[in-house]
Scaffold this active site. Structure first.
Site: not given
Lengths: 639, 314
Positions: B151, B214, B250
């Protein structure tokens, strides 16, 4: 002061909110309500029962459940002072014709179609959500005309169709559905429209998770409908969206304003300047910028053109149920033997005047049209006599062709005049006031010949001049911001000119009444076509001589002739935006009946005299209210 | 490669209207409620989307181990048995930790016999204000240690100064450093300033090869909210329409209650459709969410509300 007893006529599918928005202001200002509701709805009856339990005031809300045919019956009851009708166009027209001459004033709110204008600078996804709000939800009043800029056409259609696939239809009370049903009649109407559109060459797209049985109808998108086809002009029913492309903002406005309906519209553009330009240019009652369907009790909702001119909500909604203090109750003045087909049709021939006395024969006045004096189409004049029976002068005999020319000239002057700043309007009205002051002696002597005492004549001229100045000073600036609870951002209540205002002046007070009516009309940005006093039009024509030099061409047009004939022409004219009539009772009845043609708002005297010299009746706020129309402009903010 | 000129031009024409998006967000939350056994089913599905996360200064191998165990057994065995779902292999989607804890996580998961991926945050998480060299090195080290999902955080500086090409270049480098690992690009939407910037950053991230975008690190003042999510989901859909590639979504940070998670599932279903409702394309970054879901399932099965000590800690 409050109006009195209000009759409320509701259509077969009305929402609870719509009903309350009409009943509550009426009750708040002290009126009582009699509502006629379709037989299938119990909610108003429950409301009336609750109101009846309030103890000291039984009878403030009365509800009758009955068929639509009872509407005219309710409206013509003697005590009813005002009828508020909301529903379909043809029923509104029929009601207007039926109520001509009755005591009740009529307020119409017709049709439910909205417009959504999507420019290439818009957030297309959000605009698609706007379409869903406008047409495919239970909050939508009716169908939607969607105008999309050509460069974003493909993108918009794709997103619309994808979004439609996610709509769910079902029983209205189920919280997880987007739209319910509105009865078999609404479904049939939608189905007929879509079939006709298809037969006229349109593409139809339907989607969504919808039960197949009646009365559910799926969300429908109609595109490629030829602009000249009948469906393109007819009102779009719920839940149909008719989409058409446009190339430039100017074309968009022309397309948007090109139907007889004018209730509400939304403009989607992230460019502020463009959004406001479109918002101001649309001829509708409510404009939402980058949003659709927002409502608040503090903001007036209404329309123009054939959407009727009555309002609910906001200050305008309250004015619907009020009338100037001291006005007596309205009574029926119906004349049953008035023949609408022949009223004012033929001009009675005037007898030739007696031998002319005086040094030189006065040249006949022409019609004051398009900024100069012109000869009338009929090439004849009528004599005007003074109070002593002598010949005072000749004025032109105007006819239908002259009215047509006058209205055209007024239309040509409209955009220029409406675009003038309030300061410029003030300056022109003050210039006219100064010119009249210089002409005082001539005007006073003409009034004397009409039998007015010199002192009173001078006072009348002075008062006229003063009125011009006062109205000039009141030429309003653009918008007034309303306080709206649930919105971040301003809502403007704009006062816009009606357009071409036709005024038939009373016979009495040839100068004062003429000026008292002219001044507020001009101050609010209208152009006018006036029929002056029949007894002495010469005073009005004197004023025209000054207007010829001071005013832009076509701003004020004065047509003399047979009053009934000219009234008929103006009342039946489809391109006159409003008509004020101060004349006979029969004339008033005809004007009310004829206004059903393009549903123009009318103000008639019903044959009763008016005290022009008193402030309340000659220069009161009622004149200012009637001389302009409201537009609510919503500007939600945030980035 | 480099960003194509013509690609960036359609990005600069994008407009997002904030109040309209807020209105849509409000509508979605109010509609599409799910009840009874369908709610229990949706909750179990939501569990399979969770990236079980611990990102604190005081993480040690001890709590990471506990986390990994909870990832393998997210819901108490008897509750799953009551729902007849005990043999469906319900685990969370992944475990998410700081780079220094990746080794511990990999070891713990192996010990418990679970093959779910270990996701590591990288590139100067959460602020991203370190040199590009160290940021890339972090990714490589995390991948070496056994993280199969990374991430990354984008440089907000580049977004706020409008340097879209530079942003594209950086994310391409992250992509390369990840190698075979799965790349999630954190946009830190709370710090991007406007919804229009969120859309543009989403597009750039997707064009540069992210597998997921995300919403936030979870450490900003404003994390995952519906308006921001709507804009990102629209960007994902537009990217799919333009290129045919499906990128995942996400949301992370601030999703604490089971009811919230159901609203998120509804949102993705409404905006993107059922195809996106699988762990390959949708994750929820959360830590305390799992215990609330477990509590709801407990209530559904037993009809009673659980006490804190009734359910195993994570």
């Amino acid at each position: 002061m409050r109006t009195g007893v209000i009759g409320l006529i509701l259509p077969s599918t009305f929402s609870f909110l719509e009903m309350m928005w009409r009943i509550c202001p009426a009750l708040a200002v002290g009126c009582t309500v009699v509502a006629l509701v379709p037989p299938a709805s119990p909610t108003p009856l429950l409301l009336a029962q609750l109101a009846g339990e309030l103890g000291p005031f039984p009878g403030i809300i009365n509800v009758i459940s009955g068929p639509a045919s009872l509407g005219p019956v309710l409206a013509s009851q003697p005590g009813v002072q005002k009828v508020a009708f909301c529903g379909a166009l043809e029923e509104g027209r029929a009601l207007r014709r039926a109520l001509a001459g009755e005591g009740a004033e009529l307020g119409l709110a017709l049709g439910a179609e909205a417009l959504l204008l999507l420019s290439d600078a818009a957030d297309v996804d959000s605009a698609v959500e706007g379409v869903v709000d406008a047409a495919w939800s239970d909050r939508s009043p009716g169908g939607l005309r969607l105008l999309v800029q050509e460069s974003v056409w493909e993108e918009t259609m794709r997103r619309l169709q994808a979004r439609m696939a996610r709509l769910r239809s079902g029983r209205g009370l189920d919280g997880a559905v987007d739209m319910g049903a509105r009865g078999a009649a609404a479904r049939d109407l939608a189905q007929r429209y879509v079939r006709e559109a298809q037969s006229q060459g349109a593409q139809v797209f339907q989607a969504g998770d919808v039960p197949l049985d009646s009365p559910f109808y799926p969300p429908t998108l109609v595109s490629d409908l030829p602009p000249a086809s009948p469906c393109a002009q007819a009102e779009v029913p719920w839940p149909v969206v008719v989409a058409s492309p446009f190339r430039t903002a100017k074309e968009a406005l022309a397309l948007a304003n090109g139907t007889p309906r004018g209730s509400s519209a939304s403009v989607w553009s992230e460019r502020l300047g463009q959004a406001l330009e479109l918002g101001y240019g649309l001829r509708v009652g409510t404009v939402w910028i980058n949003s659709h369907g927002l409502r608040d009790p503090a903001v007036p909702i209404g329309g123009c053109k054939e959407s009727g001119s009555s309002w609910h909500g906001g200050p305008d909604g309250l004015y619907e149920y009020l009338r100037p203090s001291g006005t007596p109750a309205r009574l029926s003045y119906l004349s049953k033997n008035l023949n609408y087909d022949t009223f004012g049709l033929a001009v009675p021939s005037t007898l030739p005047a007696g031998p002319e006395t005086g040094p030189t024969p006065a040249p006949p006045y022409g019609l004051f049209v398009g900024g100069r004096f012109q000869a009338p189409g009929a090439r004849s004049s009528r004599p005007i006599q003074d109070a002593f029976g002598n010949l005072h002068g000749y004025v032109a005999e105007g006819g239908a062709k002259d009215i047509r020319g006058a209205v055209e000239a007024a239309h040509q002057a409209t955009s220029g005049w409406a675009g003038q700043s309030p300061g410029a309007r003030t300056a022109l009205l003050w210039a006219l006031a100064a010119a009249l002051e210089r002409r005082e002696s001539t005007l006073a002597s003409r009034l004397e010949r009409q039998g007015v005492e010199l002192k009173a004549a001078k006072a009348e001229v002075e008062l006229s001049v003063r009125r011009l100045r006062t109205w000039g000073a009141q030429a309003e600036a653009e918008g007034q911001t309303l306080q709206v609870a649930a919105l971040r951002g301003p809502v403007l209540r704009l006062r816009e000119p009606l357009g071409v205002l036709a005024i038939v002046c009373p016979d009495e007070r040839p100068l004062l009444a003429f000026v008292s009516l002219l001044a507020p009309a001009l101050a609010h940005g209208n152009t006018v076509v006036m029929v002056p006093s029949g007894a002495c039009p010469l005073l009005a024509l004197e004023v025209c001589q000054d207007m010829a030099t001071l005013f832009p061409a076509g701003l004020v047009n004065v047509v003399t002739g047979d009053r009934d004939h000219l009234t008929r022409c103006l009342a039946l004219h489809q391109d006159v935006q409003a008509l004020w009539y101060f004349g006979s009772a029969q004339g008033s009845q005809f004007v009310e009946w004829a206004s059903a043609g393009n549903l123009k708002p009318v103000w008639v005297s019903r044959g009763l005299p008016r005290a022009w010299e008193q402030e309340a009746e000659g220069a009161g706020p009622e004149l200012g209210l009637r001389a302009a129309r409201t537009k609510a402009l919503w500007l939600p903010m945030g980035d | 490669g480099k960003a194509h000129r013509e690609d960036l031009s359609w990005i600069s024409k994008i407009q997002v209207n904030h109040p309209a998006v807020l209105r849509r967000a409000g509508q979605i939350q109010a509609r599409r409620p799910v009840k009874k056994e369908w709610q229990a089913a949706w909750l179990l599905k939501a569990v399979t989307f969770i990236d079980l996360t611990t990102l604190s200064g005081d993480d040690t191998s001890c709590n990471v181990q506990r986390l990994c165990y909870k990832a393998k057994y997210p819901i108490r065995e008897d509750l799953l048995k009551a729902l007849n779902m005990h043999d469906k292999g319900i685990t969370t989607a992944a475990v998410c930790v700081y780079p220094a804890r990746v080794c511990d996580a990999v070891k713990a998961l192996k010990a418990v016999g679970c093959d779910i991926p270990v996701a590591s945050v990288a590139t100067g998480f959460p602020a991203g204000q370190t040199h590009l060299k160290t940021r890339l090195e972090e990714i490589r080290l995390a991948v070496e240690d056994g993280a199969t999902e990374i991430d990354v955080v984008i440089s907000r500086t580049l977004v706020l100064t409008g340097q879209w090409e530079a942003l594209y270049g950086e994310i391409r480098q992250f992509r390369k450093a990840c190698g075979e690992a799965h790349l999630k690009t954190i946009l830190a939407t709370g710090e991007l300033g406007s919804l229009t910037n969120v859309y543009k950053a989403s597009m750039i991230a997707m064009m540069a090869g992210s597998d997921f975008i995300k919403t936030s690190t979870g450490k900003e003042t404003v994390n995952a909210t519906f308006p921001v999510a709507i804009v990102m989901l629209r960007a994902i859909r537009d990217f799919f329409w333009k290129t045919g590639n499906k990128v995942g979504f996400k949301p992370a940070g601030g999703i604490r209650s089971a009811k919230d998670s159901l609203a998120w599932l509804s949102l993705v279903k409404e905006e993107l459709g059922d195809e996106w409702l699988k762990p390959e394309l949708f994750r929820i970054g959360a830590s305390t969410l799992l215990s609330d879901i477990e509590r709801q399932i407990y209530h559904h099965v037993t009809g009673r509300y659980a006490a804190y000590h009734d359910l195993p800690m994570s």
